[in-house]
Design a protein around this motif. Structure first.
Motif, mmCIF file in Angstrom:
data_model
loop_
_atom_site.group_PDB
_atom_site.id
_atom_site.type_symbol
_atom_site.label_atom_id
_atom_site.label_comp_id
_atom_site.label_asym_id
_atom_site.label_seq_id
_atom_site.Cartn_x
_atom_site.Cartn_y
_atom_site.Cartn_z
ATOM 1 N N ALA A 240 0.755 -1.273 -0.041
ATOM 2 C CA ALA A 240 -0.216 -0.023 -0.072
ATOM 3 C C ALA A 240 0.897 1.226 0.025
ATOM 4 N N ASP A 241 1.856 1.308 0.757
ATOM 5 C CA ASP A 241 2.689 2.490 0.937
ATOM 6 C C ASP A 241 3.996 2.600 0.267
ATOM 7 N N GLY A 242 4.321 1.477 -0.528
ATOM 8 C CA GLY A 242 5.407 1.450 -1.579
ATOM 9 C C GLY A 242 5.821 0.138 -1.718
ATOM 10 N N SER A 243 6.635 -0.040 -2.878
ATOM 11 C CA SER A 243 6.898 -1.184 -3.457
ATOM 12 C C SER A 243 8.332 -1.794 -3.347
ATOM 13 N N ASP A 244 9.290 -0.895 -2.837
ATOM 14 C CA ASP A 244 10.393 -1.253 -2.653
ATOM 15 C C ASP A 244 11.054 -0.841 -1.250
ATOM 16 N N ALA A 245 12.210 -1.201 -0.959
ATOM 17 C CA ALA A 245 12.756 -0.934 0.700
ATOM 18 C C ALA A 245 12.946 0.411 0.633
ATOM 19 N N ALA A 246 13.284 1.208 -0.256
ATOM 20 C CA ALA A 246 13.911 2.610 -0.054
ATOM 21 C C ALA A 246 12.669 3.355 0.374
ATOM 22 N N THR A 247 11.558 3.250 -0.539
ATOM 23 C CA THR A 247 10.397 4.036 -0.314
ATOM 24 C C THR A 247 9.601 3.583 0.898
ATOM 25 N N LEU A 248 9.752 2.409 1.224
ATOM 26 C CA LEU A 248 8.777 1.823 2.707
ATOM 27 C C LEU A 248 9.749 2.538 3.825
ATOM 28 N N ILE A 249 11.069 2.710 4.052
ATOM 29 C CA ILE A 249 11.921 2.865 5.140
ATOM 30 C C ILE A 249 11.652 4.607 5.050
ATOM 31 N N GLN A 250 11.517 5.052 3.812
ATOM 32 C CA GLN A 250 11.192 6.593 3.852
ATOM 33 C C GLN A 250 9.987 6.962 4.529
ATOM 34 N N HIS A 251 8.883 6.488 3.998
ATOM 35 C CA HIS A 251 7.575 6.515 4.291
ATOM 36 C C HIS A 251 7.433 6.234 5.820
ATOM 37 N N ALA A 252 7.956 5.347 6.368
ATOM 38 C CA ALA A 252 8.032 4.749 7.774
ATOM 39 C C ALA A 252 8.605 6.044 8.569
ATOM 40 N N GLU A 253 9.741 6.366 8.135
ATOM 41 C CA GLU A 253 10.517 7.731 8.891
ATOM 42 C C GLU A 253 9.487 8.885 8.852
ATOM 43 N N VAL A 254 8.771 9.120 7.675
ATOM 44 C CA VAL A 254 7.949 10.371 7.611
ATOM 45 C C VAL A 254 6.999 10.206 8.785
ATOM 46 N N ALA A 255 6.386 9.019 8.771
ATOM 47 C CA ALA A 255 5.160 8.721 10.040
ATOM 48 C C ALA A 255 5.750 8.626 11.416
ATOM 49 N N MET A 256 7.148 8.410 11.461
ATOM 50 C CA MET A 256 7.859 8.510 12.623
ATOM 51 C C MET A 256 7.819 10.024 13.096
ATOM 52 N N TYR A 257 8.477 10.731 12.240
ATOM 53 C CA TYR A 257 8.631 12.346 12.577
ATOM 54 C C TYR A 257 7.210 12.818 12.915
ATOM 55 N N ARG A 258 6.065 12.386 12.300
ATOM 56 C CA ARG A 258 4.877 12.885 12.851
ATOM 57 C C ARG A 258 4.517 12.325 14.122
ATOM 58 N N SER A 259 4.916 11.321 14.361
ATOM 59 C CA SER A 259 4.642 10.808 15.802
ATOM 60 C C SER A 259 5.313 11.685 17.071
ATOM 61 N N LYS A 260 6.674 12.024 16.451
ATOM 62 C CA LYS A 260 7.321 12.968 17.665
ATOM 63 C C LYS A 260 6.659 14.357 17.440
ATOM 64 N N GLU A 261 6.212 14.916 16.539
ATOM 65 C CA GLU A 261 5.211 16.162 16.291
ATOM 66 C C GLU A 261 4.502 16.301 17.272
ATOM 67 N N LEU A 262 3.696 15.128 17.443
ATOM 68 C CA LEU A 262 2.533 15.015 18.296
ATOM 69 C C LEU A 262 2.593 14.626 19.521
ATOM 70 N N GLY A 263 3.788 14.564 20.139
ATOM 71 C CA GLY A 263 4.168 14.345 21.481
ATOM 72 C C GLY A 263 4.950 13.247 21.886
ATOM 73 N N ARG A 264 5.420 12.377 20.760
ATOM 74 C CA ARG A 264 6.474 11.278 21.304
ATOM 75 C C ARG A 264 5.731 10.200 22.045
ATOM 76 N N ASN A 265 6.545 9.036 21.906
ATOM 77 C CA ASN A 265 5.902 7.712 22.713
ATOM 78 C C ASN A 265 4.522 7.507 22.131
ATOM 79 N N MET A 266 4.453 7.380 20.854
ATOM 80 C CA MET A 266 3.393 6.838 20.345
ATOM 81 C C MET A 266 3.608 6.118 18.799
ATOM 82 N N VAL A 267 2.352 5.636 18.180
ATOM 83 C CA VAL A 267 2.694 5.039 16.897
ATOM 84 C C VAL A 267 1.826 5.868 16.005
ATOM 85 N N GLN A 268 2.299 6.049 14.649
ATOM 86 C CA GLN A 268 1.426 6.812 13.720
ATOM 87 C C GLN A 268 1.665 5.800 12.503
#
Length: 938
Positions: free
Chosen positions: A634-662
């Protein structure tokens, strides 16, 4: 042999008998001639010494004159501080007129990297296109190009004469090693310093040098080199044409007329060896060539002296023949030489035959010795080799070993007696290396060279990896009589290769897969899913890990990472992958989870495991993490894209207050790209001069006069237009760019305030906000002092604004910094007072001059009794602590009336004037310093 035979056919040198005969005749001739010339030589020596001393004193005095000129130029800056360009020109032009050997008088200004853009912008108002430049040498070509990034520049700011020297303006003297070396020597010795000899810019075929003396900040302590370096504002320098300097002083004393003297002046060269300046009066009066044949004596007078820390040498020479005119000794000498040569030629012819026979015997003997020496050398080279060398018979059955060198005994563990006589392949390879053995057999059979890699058994039971080379040795008839084999021990290299292979795929600290192996694991999981399953990629970052490193040290941080890695691994399945991709960042690969809830449950289990209390360096810590998930396909068909999108979601988690899953959503990418683009534009804004300062008046309520201005930054982007401060200030704080931006605001505001004072607008207090990152800088006080010194603004005209939350972060450190600023005379104010968590006990200790009431309290004064009471309390509190009060955000007459009744000292806001550009504020101030309020809306 051929070389030696050829040597026999060459002209032979004179024999000893012929030489002795010639020397005896010449000796008798010399005895007759010496007596005739001795008297004239002594008279010439006395005359030479008298003339040389006069010229030596004149030349050395000329360098003292040049130092006096430098010190006079430096005294201008010592007495008035940084002189203006007009003052400098008025002072330098008489010096140039009175001292024709001066090529230029120069002032170099010290400019830091942080001040470069502001300095260039200020000069571009007078010199369009001005920039700091440096010298770039490519082969024999020297170009002047824009200067690269360095911590400091020594920029040529003033130069006289300006005509012909325009190209030098903005030149960074630190980019030219001779000038930089001389400047640092002047700092170290606290004395004027001279450079090495350099080509003159105005006349490239002549040489000169530069005399340098630093200019220091007035009143600064100069007790040591470090203090002088910190206090240096630049230097004054004079450029000297050495030829003109010496010629003018010698001509002034009438000492350049032809007189038989040769003057050589040696100064320090740019590349180390000395290079001479020659003043040769013999060139003006040509000397007859026959004079050199009469007892010609060279008189030399050397005088070493020091010029501003570098050694010079004056050498004056003359020949006795230039001071005498007698030809009698010459005639006697020529006749004696002719007789001596005739006698010597006769003796030489008699011994010629004997010499030929001796040379032939010598040649044959030398050839034999050379052959023996070569044989010993080759044998010694083989014995000294660090690699095993084996000599094998090619004619005897089984190819027995005939010789091994000492390195073979050491490497293979066999004594020479054990190896010699055995077959070559009896000390051979291990079982798996059959192919290598077959290749060696084929090479021996085919009488050719070969190279193989193989494992060999050693006499002590060890196993070694070796690179083996074998080559045939042929006799003069081309028949192979022997083989020579060389064995290189590469065991350690093989071990390092295996270790490097492991390090290339695994993290050395935690033992987890690294980014390289992670790519393979993700691709394998995708291939196994084959479009039918879901693969989850999780980016996990530890929260506040930098705090642990900064407070407990990197060893504690490494221990924390290993513990976190163990807890994560224990919380996932055996088919899952946990990788460390750098710092405190981990990536999890979770195949086999079909739904978001399953993947989220695993990640929450990981976060829960991390959250167990951990004792580290005597401290109890609770570790948390922020995680982001992306799913294949759903979010990517190769390793580089999946890692990049997972990191984008992780930074969003930090913006929302940390210690959570996005979970990743496409909108996150747009937000991340926008932030990245804004960050890139912000990094270039300072370089491209896109920032502006607006100023909002601060009005005294009692008199209605403008008593100060607050400097407010604005960003005018070429394509985005005017960017609001709330969009880029926080980003500048996060990236650290707030420090150079804040330094630019401080310097620009101080320079503008000083300009308004020069324009006759009176002393105006300028208020500048400091960020938390700026306030924490260890050299903050020194930086403010330097800005005040450079701009000439009085410390009492600068007000530094800091927020109450900033000073409450580290109270004791904040108090020390504020006290140092107060000792300088700088005013201090606490901005946004009442919105933080100030303690009254601390507020009492703060050396603060002003409290600023936040606009959030002022806005609802007419409608909210609580806000009105809060404002009244702040005003009373400031009165009790003997502080002034400024209310900001005042926009209506009702707000203004309430503040006036409560005794507020000053206000700023739209009720009087909005923040405006420098030119608009200047026009407002010229119409009158007193302002009347008017209704305004936000």
């Amino acid at each position: 042999m051929l070389t030696r035979n050829l040597r026999l056919g060459r002209a032979r040198p004179p024999t000893p008998a012929a030489v002795l005969t010639l020397l005896a005749g010449l000796g008798l001739t010399a005895v007759l001639a010496v007596g005739m010339v001795d008297g004239e030589r002594e008279r010439a020596r006395s005359e030479f010494l008298q003339r040389a001393e006069i010229r030596s004193a004149t030349v050395t005095r000329s360098f003292g004159d040049a130092l006096d000129v430098l010190q006079a130029a430096n005294a201008l800056f010592s007495s008035v501080g940084i002189a203006t360009r007009d003052e400098f020109g008025a002072f330098a032009r008489p010096l140039l007129a009175n001292h024709p050997y001066l090529q230029a008088v120069v002032f170099h200004r010290m400019v830091s990297s942080a001040d470069r853009a502001a300095f260039e912008a200020a000069n571009q108002r007078f010199r369009p296109g001005f920039e700091i430049r440096e010298r770039q040498a490519t082969g024999d070509t020297v170009r002047i190009v824009p200067a690269g990034r360095r911590p400091r520049y020594l920029v040529l700011d003033y130069v006289e004469p300006l005509g012909g020297n325009e190209l030098a303006l903005g030149y960074d003297a630190f980019s030219f090693a001779p000038h930089a070396t001389a400047f640092m020597r002047a700092i170290d010795t606290n004395q004027p310093a001279a450079s090495a000899m350099l080509p003159l810019l105005q006349n490239g075929d002549r040489l000169g040098f530069v005399l340098i003396q630093p200019v220091y900040r007035r009143g600064a302590p100069l007790v040591n080199a470090a203090a002088r370096s910190a206090a240096a504002l630049g230097d004054t320098a004079v450029i000297i044409d050495v030829a003109a300097l010496v010629d003018s002083n010698l001509a002034k004393s009438n000492l350049l007329a032809p007189n038989g003297l040769r003057i050589e002046l040696y100064g320090p060269g740019a590349d180390g060896p000395q290079r001479a300046y020659v003043y040769d009066s013999l060139g003006r009066a040509r000397r007859p060539p026959w004079r050199a044949l009469i007892g010609d004596t060279l008189f030399t007078n050397r005088h070493a002296f020091d010029v501003a820390g570098l050694p010079w040498e004056l050498r004056i020479t003359a020949r006795s023949s230039d001071m005498t005119g007698s030809t009698g000794p010459l005639i006697a000498f020529v006749l004696g030489c002719l007789v001596s040569l005739a006698t010597s030629a006769y003796v030489q012819s008699r011994v010629k035959r004997t010499r030929r026979i001796e040379a032939l015997v010598e040649s044959r003997t030398a050839d034999l010795h050379d052959a023996l020496d070569a044989l010993r050398l080759y044998r010694r080279a083989i014995e000294a080799s660090a690699n095993a060398i084996v000599l094998v018979s090619a004619t005897r059955p089984g190819y027995p070993i005939e010789y091994v060198n000492p390195a073979f005994e050491r490497i293979r563990g066999y004594r020479a007696a054990e190896a010699v006589g055995r077959g070559l392949l009896e000390l051979g390879a291990r079982e798996p290396d059959r192919a290598a053995v077959a290749e060696l057999r084929a090479a021996i059979r085919e009488r050719r060279e070969a190279h193989v890699s193989m494992r060999l058994s050693c006499g002590d039971g060890r196993e070694m990896h070796a690179e083996v080379y074998i080559a045939p040795v042929n006799n003069d008839d081309g028949v192979t009589t022997h083989f020579v084999m060389t064995q290189y021990d590469v065991t350690m290299a093989k071990r390092y290769e295996a270790e490097l292979e492991a390090r290339a795929r695994f993290d050395t600290l935690t033992g987890l897969p690294n980014r390289s192996l992670l790519q393979d694991r993700i691709e394998n999981a995708i291939n196994l899913a084959s479009g039918r399953g879901v693969v989850w990629v999780v980016a996990l970052d530890l929260d506040h890990f930098k705090f642990v490193n900064d407070t407990l040290g990197h060893d504690a941080g490494d221990e924390l990472l290993k513990t976190a890695a163990q807890r994560i691994c224990c919380s996932v399945g055996r088919t899952d992958t946990v990788a460390r991709t750098g710092g405190d960042e981990f990536v999890l690969v979770l195949p086999g989870r079909e739904s978001e809830s399953e993947a989220a449950a695993t990640v929450r289990a990981v976060l829960l495991a991390l959250a167990h209390p951990l004792e580290l360096s005597g401290q109890d810590l609770v570790l948390t993490g922020s995680a982001g998930l992306a799913a294949y396909p759903a979010d990517g068909s190769d390793a580089a894209t999946l890692i990049q999108h997972a990191e984008v979601a992780m930074y969003r988690s930090k913006e929302l207050g940390r210690n959570m899953v996005q979970f990743y959503m496409p909108t996150m990418n747009a937000r991340a790209r926008e932030r990245l683009a804004l960050e890139g534009a912000l990094r270039s804004a300072l370089t491209h001069d896109e920032f502006e300062l607006y100023y909002q008046p601060q009005v005294d309520l009692e008199s209605g006069a403008v008593v100060g201005l607050e400097a407010l930054i604005r960003w005018r982007h070429p394509s985005l237009g005017m960017v609001r401060p709330d969009r880029f200030i926080n980003l500048a704080e996060e990236t650290g760019l707030i420090v150079p931006i804040g330094a630019w605001v401080l310097r620009t505001a101080c320079r503008q305030s000083r300009a308004w004072q020069h324009a006759g607008l009176g002393p105006l207090r300028i208020a500048v906000n400091l960020s938390a990152r700026q306030f924490a800088e260890p050299n903050l006080v020194r930086e403010i002092a330097r800005v005040l010194e450079e701009t000439g603004l009085s410390a009492e005209c600068l007000e530094v604004e800091i927020t109450e939350s900033l000073v409450m972060g580290d109270v004791e450190s904040a108090i020390r910094t504020m006290r140092e600023l107060k000792q300088m005379g700088v005013l201090l104010s606490i901005d946004d007072f009442g919105t933080g968590y100030s303690s009254l006990s601390y507020l009492r200790r703060f050396p603060v001059d002003v409290l600023k009431i936040d606009r959030s309290f002022v806005r609802d004064i007419p409608f909210d009794e609580d806000d009105a009471a809060m404002v009244a309390a702040i005003i009373q509190l400031a009165r009790g602590l003997r502080m002034r009060v400024i209310a900001e955000g005042v926009e209506t007459e009702a707000q203004l009336d309430y503040l006036r009744r409560r005794g507020c000292d000053e206000v700023q806001g739209h009720v009087y004037a909005q923040a405006a550009s420098g030119p608009d504020v200047e026009r407002m101030l010229r119409t009158g310093r007193h302002m009347l309020p008017h209704n305004a809306t936000v």
